[in-house]
Motif scaffolding. Structure first.
Motif, PDB file in Angstrom:
ATOM      1  N   PHE A  91       0.802  -1.222   0.000  1.00  0.00           N
ATOM      2  CA  PHE A  91       0.000   0.000   0.000  1.00  0.00           C
ATOM      3  C   PHE A  91       0.837   1.275   0.000  1.00  0.00           C
ATOM      4  O   PHE A  91       0.313   2.360   0.213  1.00  0.00           O
ATOM      5  CB  PHE A  91      -0.956   0.015   1.208  1.00  0.00           C
ATOM      6  CG  PHE A  91      -2.201  -0.827   1.006  1.00  0.00           C
ATOM      7  CD1 PHE A  91      -2.422  -1.520  -0.171  1.00  0.00           C
ATOM      8  CD2 PHE A  91      -3.157  -0.911   2.005  1.00  0.00           C
ATOM      9  CE1 PHE A  91      -3.570  -2.279  -0.367  1.00  0.00           C
ATOM     10  CE2 PHE A  91      -4.314  -1.658   1.826  1.00  0.00           C
ATOM     11  CZ  PHE A  91      -4.525  -2.353   0.639  1.00  0.00           C
ATOM     12  N   VAL A  92       2.137   1.153  -0.179  1.00  0.00           N
ATOM     13  CA  VAL A  92       2.975   2.355  -0.292  1.00  0.00           C
ATOM     14  C   VAL A  92       3.410   2.470  -1.750  1.00  0.00           C
ATOM     15  O   VAL A  92       4.308   1.745  -2.201  1.00  0.00           O
ATOM     16  CB  VAL A  92       4.206   2.305   0.638  1.00  0.00           C
ATOM     17  CG1 VAL A  92       5.070   3.554   0.450  1.00  0.00           C
ATOM     18  CG2 VAL A  92       3.784   2.178   2.094  1.00  0.00           C
ATOM     19  N   PHE A  93       2.772   3.335  -2.494  1.00  0.00           N
ATOM     20  CA  PHE A  93       3.039   3.514  -3.920  1.00  0.00           C
ATOM     21  C   PHE A  93       3.133   2.175  -4.657  1.00  0.00           C
ATOM     22  O   PHE A  93       3.993   1.993  -5.512  1.00  0.00           O
ATOM     23  CB  PHE A  93       4.310   4.357  -4.141  1.00  0.00           C
ATOM     24  CG  PHE A  93       4.211   5.733  -3.569  1.00  0.00           C
ATOM     25  CD1 PHE A  93       3.180   6.575  -3.954  1.00  0.00           C
ATOM     26  CD2 PHE A  93       5.118   6.192  -2.627  1.00  0.00           C
ATOM     27  CE1 PHE A  93       3.068   7.853  -3.424  1.00  0.00           C
ATOM     28  CE2 PHE A  93       5.014   7.470  -2.094  1.00  0.00           C
ATOM     29  CZ  PHE A  93       3.980   8.301  -2.497  1.00  0.00           C
ATOM     30  N   ILE A 116       7.678  -4.662   4.848  1.00  0.00           N
ATOM     31  CA  ILE A 116       8.574  -3.599   5.324  1.00  0.00           C
ATOM     32  C   ILE A 116       8.834  -2.653   4.158  1.00  0.00           C
ATOM     33  O   ILE A 116       9.366  -3.065   3.128  1.00  0.00           O
ATOM     34  CB  ILE A 116       9.896  -4.200   5.837  1.00  0.00           C
ATOM     35  CG1 ILE A 116       9.614  -5.070   7.062  1.00  0.00           C
ATOM     36  CG2 ILE A 116      10.899  -3.101   6.152  1.00  0.00           C
ATOM     37  CD1 ILE A 116      10.848  -5.670   7.688  1.00  0.00           C
ATOM     38  N   THR A 117       8.414  -1.424   4.317  1.00  0.00           N
ATOM     39  CA  THR A 117       8.549  -0.485   3.190  1.00  0.00           C
ATOM     40  C   THR A 117       9.973   0.067   3.072  1.00  0.00           C
ATOM     41  O   THR A 117      10.643   0.320   4.087  1.00  0.00           O
ATOM     42  CB  THR A 117       7.542   0.676   3.329  1.00  0.00           C
ATOM     43  OG1 THR A 117       7.728   1.551   2.214  1.00  0.00           O
ATOM     44  CG2 THR A 117       7.731   1.474   4.611  1.00  0.00           C
ATOM     45  N   SER A 118      10.393   0.277   1.837  1.00  0.00           N
ATOM     46  CA  SER A 118      11.712   0.867   1.599  1.00  0.00           C
ATOM     47  C   SER A 118      11.756   2.298   2.127  1.00  0.00           C
ATOM     48  O   SER A 118      12.834   2.812   2.412  1.00  0.00           O
ATOM     49  CB  SER A 118      12.045   0.850   0.109  1.00  0.00           C
ATOM     50  OG  SER A 118      11.142   1.667  -0.601  1.00  0.00           O
ATOM     51  N   ALA A 119      10.586   2.929   2.247  1.00  0.00           N
ATOM     52  CA  ALA A 119      10.545   4.321   2.705  1.00  0.00           C
ATOM     53  C   ALA A 119      11.211   4.482   4.066  1.00  0.00           C
ATOM     54  O   ALA A 119      11.818   5.511   4.347  1.00  0.00           O
ATOM     55  CB  ALA A 119       9.101   4.807   2.771  1.00  0.00           C
ATOM     56  N   PRO A 219      16.916   1.317  -8.231  1.00  0.00           N
ATOM     57  CA  PRO A 219      16.023   1.987  -7.304  1.00  0.00           C
ATOM     58  C   PRO A 219      16.788   2.600  -6.132  1.00  0.00           C
ATOM     59  O   PRO A 219      17.700   1.999  -5.597  1.00  0.00           O
ATOM     60  CB  PRO A 219      15.125   0.839  -6.807  1.00  0.00           C
ATOM     61  CG  PRO A 219      16.002  -0.377  -6.856  1.00  0.00           C
ATOM     62  CD  PRO A 219      16.914  -0.159  -8.036  1.00  0.00           C
ATOM     63  N   ALA A 220      16.388   3.810  -5.787  1.00  0.00           N
ATOM     64  CA  ALA A 220      17.002   4.456  -4.632  1.00  0.00           C
ATOM     65  C   ALA A 220      15.965   5.307  -3.910  1.00  0.00           C
ATOM     66  O   ALA A 220      15.015   5.785  -4.530  1.00  0.00           O
ATOM     67  CB  ALA A 220      18.173   5.335  -5.073  1.00  0.00           C
ATOM     68  N   VAL A 221      16.185   5.465  -2.625  1.00  0.00           N
ATOM     69  CA  VAL A 221      15.329   6.318  -1.803  1.00  0.00           C
ATOM     70  C   VAL A 221      16.129   7.576  -1.503  1.00  0.00           C
ATOM     71  O   VAL A 221      17.320   7.509  -1.193  1.00  0.00           O
ATOM     72  CB  VAL A 221      14.941   5.578  -0.501  1.00  0.00           C
ATOM     73  CG1 VAL A 221      14.373   6.533   0.531  1.00  0.00           C
ATOM     74  CG2 VAL A 221      13.933   4.476  -0.797  1.00  0.00           C
TER      75      VAL A 221
HETATM   76  N1  SAH Z   1       5.851  -0.424  -2.261  1.00  0.00           N
HETATM   77  C1  SAH Z   1       7.255  -0.058  -2.280  1.00  0.00           C
HETATM   78  C2  SAH Z   1       7.514   1.216  -3.052  1.00  0.00           C
HETATM   79  C3  SAH Z   1       7.181   1.123  -4.526  1.00  0.00           C
HETATM   80  S1  SAH Z   1       7.627   2.579  -5.392  1.00  0.00           S
HETATM   81  C4  SAH Z   1       7.746   0.056  -0.845  1.00  0.00           C
HETATM   82  O1  SAH Z   1       6.941   0.087   0.093  1.00  0.00           O
HETATM   83  O2  SAH Z   1       8.960   0.080  -0.649  1.00  0.00           O
HETATM   84  C5  SAH Z   1       9.221   2.163  -5.975  1.00  0.00           C
HETATM   85  C6  SAH Z   1      10.293   2.981  -5.285  1.00  0.00           C
HETATM   86  O3  SAH Z   1      10.604   2.402  -4.023  1.00  0.00           O
HETATM   87  C7  SAH Z   1      11.624   3.037  -6.003  1.00  0.00           C
HETATM   88  O4  SAH Z   1      11.619   3.998  -7.011  1.00  0.00           O
HETATM   89  C8  SAH Z   1      12.558   3.404  -4.880  1.00  0.00           C
HETATM   90  O5  SAH Z   1      12.457   4.785  -4.596  1.00  0.00           O
HETATM   91  C9  SAH Z   1      11.958   2.639  -3.720  1.00  0.00           C
HETATM   92  N2  SAH Z   1      12.619   1.356  -3.454  1.00  0.00           N
HETATM   93  C10 SAH Z   1      12.033   0.146  -3.418  1.00  0.00           C
HETATM   94  N3  SAH Z   1      12.921  -0.798  -3.062  1.00  0.00           N
HETATM   95  C11 SAH Z   1      14.096  -0.174  -2.843  1.00  0.00           C
HETATM   96  C12 SAH Z   1      15.397  -0.588  -2.426  1.00  0.00           C
HETATM   97  N4  SAH Z   1      15.675  -1.867  -2.149  1.00  0.00           N
HETATM   98  N5  SAH Z   1      16.354   0.339  -2.304  1.00  0.00           N
HETATM   99  C13 SAH Z   1      16.103   1.625  -2.554  1.00  0.00           C
HETATM  100  N6  SAH Z   1      14.918   2.093  -2.962  1.00  0.00           N
HETATM  101  C14 SAH Z   1      13.914   1.206  -3.091  1.00  0.00           C
END
Ligand code: SAH
Length: 244
Positions: A91-93, A116-119, A219-221
């Motif tokens: 549910f996070v993007f 566990i969300t990456s956020a 992917p990066a945060v």
């Molecule tokens: N539902 C996912 C997010 C999906 S949107 C969650 O809760 O994590 C996709 C974005 O998530 C990517 O563009 C990046 O910004 C981030 N992301 C997901 N996995 C990642 C990872 N292992 N390392 C860094 N950023 C990640």
């Protein structure tokens, strides 16, 4: 009629899967998974289960959401346990809400298994706490996707900003944030491929990202805020072996 489980696979490290996700995956008949799901996690599913990739292919678009919805519905009609596996939390993007509503409208039973969300876990895997007593008492998670309109001025007073999907747009995001009133010297971190063996951290400032953005690969945060200094300090000490 079967049941659809919308499951969060966590940020990358297979050990960050919940026990519940693991238990359901092991008995799944079908697994539909995204690009951000670590393939190692698929090994937990039965060998004879159907595993279907619905993520982006070679930079091309992922399967349209309507098709994924229909696929899920169709599988629920013929299989008992259908797993929709998504990176992080569904549910996070992750468009999990859309799938939930579609399936519900078709009378399909749905269960959500949070992940566990990456956020939060990408920053924490780089020793950056999103909140810290005396430094940050609020955080916001926003999308940096170029197609989304964000009111950056509303985010000026949030202590820690976490931007997902913002790598491509990082220069513009930094400019918008400075324009909206955030301090140009504020520290910024990008955490690439968090919780995997290829994790990499890039430290910078808003000003630098706005003028001369460092190289970052998705992917990066992206994390903006004073808490970034904690991660920078700990990682630096780890490298040079001295307490700063
Ligand atoms: N539902 C996912 C997010 C999906 S949107 C969650 O809760 O994590 C996709 C974005 O998530 C990517 O563009 C990046 O910004 C981030 N992301 C997901 N996995 C990642 C990872 N292992 N390392 C860094 N950023 C990640």
């Amino acid at each position: 009629m079967g049941k659809v489980y919308l499951i969060g696979a966590g940020p990358g490290d297979p050990e960050l899967l919940t026990l519940k996700a693991y238990r359901i995956l092991r008995k799944a008949d079908v697994v539909l998974y995204d690009a951000l799901v670590n393939r190692e996690i698929l090994h937990f599913a039965r060998q004879d289960s159907l595993k279907i990739y619905v993520g982006k292919r070679d930079g091309k678009h992922s399967l349209p959401q309507e098709e994924i919805n229909e696929l899920l519905h169709r599988f629920a009609l013929s299989y008992k346990i259908v797993v929709r596996l998504k990176g992080g939390d569904p549910f996070v993007f992750g468009r999990g809400g859309e799938e939930l509503l579609y399936l519900k409208s078709r009378g399909v039973e749905v269960e959500i298994v949070p992940g566990i969300t990456s956020a939060i876990s990408a920053p924490s895997s780089a020793f950056i706490p999103v909140t810290h007593r005396g430094i940050a008492s609020s955080f916001a998670v926003v999308t940096g996707h170029p197609n989304r309109e964000i009111k950056w001025e509303d985010l000026v007073n949030i202590d820690t900003l976490v931007v997902l999907m913002g790598v491509k747009n990082r220069e513009k995001i930094a400019r918008e944030l400075i324009g909206a009133g955030r301090n140009p010297d504020e520290p910024v971190a990008f955490i690439e491929k968090a919780t995997t063996p290829e994790q990499r951290e890039v430290f910078s400032t808003l000003k630098e990202v706005a003028q001369n953005p460092p190289e970052v690969n998705p992917p990066a945060v992206m994390v903006v805020g004073k808490v970034v200094e904690i991660g920078a300090k700990v990682l630096c000490e780890r490298i040079i072996g001295v307490t700063l």
